[in-house]
Design a protein around this motif. Structure first.
Motif, short mmCIF file in Angstrom:
data_model
loop_
_atom_site.label_atom_id
_atom_site.label_comp_id
_atom_site.label_asym_id
_atom_site.label_seq_id
_atom_site.Cartn_x
_atom_site.Cartn_y
_atom_site.Cartn_z
N ALA A 121 0.83 -1.21 0.00
CA ALA A 121 0.00 0.00 0.00
C ALA A 121 0.86 1.26 0.00
CB ALA A 121 -0.92 -0.01 1.21
N VAL A 122 1.92 1.25 0.79
CA VAL A 122 2.84 2.39 0.84
C VAL A 122 3.51 2.61 -0.51
CG1 VAL A 122 4.97 3.26 1.87
CG2 VAL A 122 3.24 2.19 3.33
N LEU A 123 3.85 1.51 -1.19
CA LEU A 123 4.51 1.59 -2.49
C LEU A 123 3.55 1.88 -3.64
CD1 LEU A 123 7.00 -1.42 -2.20
CD2 LEU A 123 7.51 1.02 -1.92
N GLY A 124 2.25 1.82 -3.34
CA GLY A 124 1.26 2.09 -4.38
C GLY A 124 1.03 0.93 -5.34
N LEU A 125 1.35 -0.29 -4.92
CA LEU A 125 1.13 -1.45 -5.78
C LEU A 125 -0.34 -1.84 -5.80
CD1 LEU A 125 4.14 -3.72 -4.73
CD2 LEU A 125 4.00 -2.16 -6.67
N SER A 126 -0.76 -2.42 -6.88
CA SER A 126 -2.14 -2.91 -6.98
C SER A 126 -2.20 -4.35 -6.47
CB SER A 126 -2.61 -2.88 -8.43
OG SER A 126 -1.88 -3.85 -9.21
N PRO A 127 -3.39 -4.82 -6.08
CA PRO A 127 -3.53 -6.22 -5.66
C PRO A 127 -3.09 -7.19 -6.75
CG PRO A 127 -5.43 -4.98 -4.95
CD PRO A 127 -4.64 -4.06 -5.83
N ALA A 159 -1.40 -11.44 1.04
CA ALA A 159 -1.35 -9.98 1.02
C ALA A 159 -2.25 -9.37 -0.05
CB ALA A 159 0.09 -9.52 0.80
N ASP A 160 -2.41 -10.04 -1.20
CA ASP A 160 -3.16 -9.40 -2.28
C ASP A 160 -4.61 -9.13 -1.89
OD1 ASP A 160 -4.02 -12.04 -2.39
OD2 ASP A 160 -3.34 -12.41 -4.44
N GLY A 161 -5.24 -10.12 -1.24
CA GLY A 161 -6.62 -9.91 -0.80
C GLY A 161 -6.73 -8.86 0.28
N GLY A 183 -9.85 -0.81 -1.13
CA GLY A 183 -11.16 -0.82 -1.80
C GLY A 183 -11.06 -1.05 -3.28
N THR A 184 -10.05 -1.84 -3.69
CA THR A 184 -9.83 -2.07 -5.12
C THR A 184 -10.06 -3.53 -5.51
OG1 THR A 184 -7.45 -2.36 -4.67
CG2 THR A 184 -8.20 -0.17 -5.37
N GLY A 185 -10.82 -4.25 -4.70
CA GLY A 185 -11.11 -5.63 -5.04
C GLY A 185 -11.98 -5.72 -6.29
N SER A 186 -11.82 -6.81 -7.02
CA SER A 186 -12.61 -7.01 -8.25
C SER A 186 -12.74 -8.49 -8.52
CB SER A 186 -11.93 -6.33 -9.45
OG SER A 186 -10.70 -6.97 -9.76
N LEU A 187 -13.74 -8.84 -9.32
CA LEU A 187 -13.91 -10.23 -9.73
C LEU A 187 -12.71 -10.70 -10.55
CD1 LEU A 187 -17.70 -10.27 -10.67
CD2 LEU A 187 -16.62 -11.23 -8.62
N ALA A 188 -12.20 -9.81 -11.39
CA ALA A 188 -11.04 -10.17 -12.21
C ALA A 188 -9.83 -10.46 -11.32
CB ALA A 188 -10.72 -9.04 -13.19
N GLY A 189 -9.65 -9.66 -10.27
CA GLY A 189 -8.55 -9.89 -9.36
C GLY A 189 -8.69 -11.19 -8.60
N GLU A 190 -9.91 -11.49 -8.17
CA GLU A 190 -10.16 -12.76 -7.47
C GLU A 190 -9.89 -13.94 -8.40
OE1 GLU A 190 -13.72 -15.07 -4.99
OE2 GLU A 190 -14.06 -13.06 -5.82
#
Length: 242
Positions: free
Chosen positions: A43-49, A93-95, A102-109
């Motif tokens: 989160a600090v680094l600004g990475l996406s899930p 960590a990704d979940g 607040g960036t969860g998505s079906l594609a990510g899951e």
């Protein structure tokens, strides 16, 4: 995206954690806390899930190549184990990062499940290659390939059962000792056996013991899932008929 500090991210994630009751010991007391801290760093680094998911997969893939291609020295065992456990922590960590941001998505899951579906079978494939290249008992290759099939079937069966209606997740009322009973088939426990790679007899004994335990638990789990889904179908049929 609003920048968040590492300490604030850890605190927010800690307050939103599931109890972990009923989950295997390594997952409950080691992997989830490690995943929480990895999610805070991400989160600090600004990475996406999704980036964390892919990084998790790359750590696991690097470990599998090390296991399959390099001789079983102590340095190789330590490096491979560290990479495997890092990949496992990032898988948690990704979940957590998705919930935090607040960036969860079906594609990510879906992506997370695809990586998970490949990770453990490929681990056992790497062990099979290891036994073939560095072992002297080829029947162990067959055992590792059998473990690979078992892990794939069980993962698919669990995932499909959840989609068809069986509820999964933590059991809030499960006693702590259940976590230790489940420890032998925890992915983290399986990965820790890699530390014994430089000692072939010990590694084979540990690996085969986990295979036998997992086979027994998987058989009971598959039987329970079939019976629960069959009962669910009978209730739905009776309700429709009434």
């Amino acid at each position: 995206m609003v920048q968040i500090s590492y300490r604030a991210a850890v605190a927010r994630l800690a307050s939103a954690q599931k109890s972990g009751a009923g989950q295997p010991a390594y997952l409950r007391w080691v992997n989830r806390p490690l995943g929480r801290r990895a999610a805070a760093v991400a989160a600090v680094l600004g990475l996406s899930p999704n980036a964390v998911t892919l990084l998790s997969g790359l750590c696991s893939l690097a470990a599998l190549l090390v296991i399959a291609l390099l001789p079983p020295t102590i340095a190789v065992a330590l490096g491979a184990t560290a990479l495997l456990l890092a990949g496992y922590a990032l898988d948690s960590a990704d979940g957590q990062l998705a919930r935090l941001t607040g960036t969860g998505s079906l594609a990510g899951e879906w992506l997370d499940h695809v990586v998970d579906a490949a990770r453990l079978p490929l681990f056992h494939l790497a062990i099979a290659v290891h036994f073939f290249r560095w072992g002297d008992s080829y029947w162990l290759v067959g055992a590792a390939l059998g473990y690979m099939v078992l892990s794939s079937v069980w993962f698919f069966a669990q995932t499909l059962a959840e989609k068809l209606g069986e509820r999964g997740g933590d059991a809030p009322d499960a006693p702590a000792w259940m976590s230790f009973v489940k420890a032998p088939y925890d992915v983290g426990t399986v990965y820790l056996t890699v530390l014994a790679l430089p000692f072939p007899t010990l590694f084979a004994a540990l690996y085969l013991a986990l295979l036998a335990f997992t086979l027994g638990v998987a058989a009971l789990s598959l039987r329970r899932k079939y019976r629960m889904l069959a009962a669910q179908t009978r209730r739905a049929t009776a309700s429709a008929g009434g």
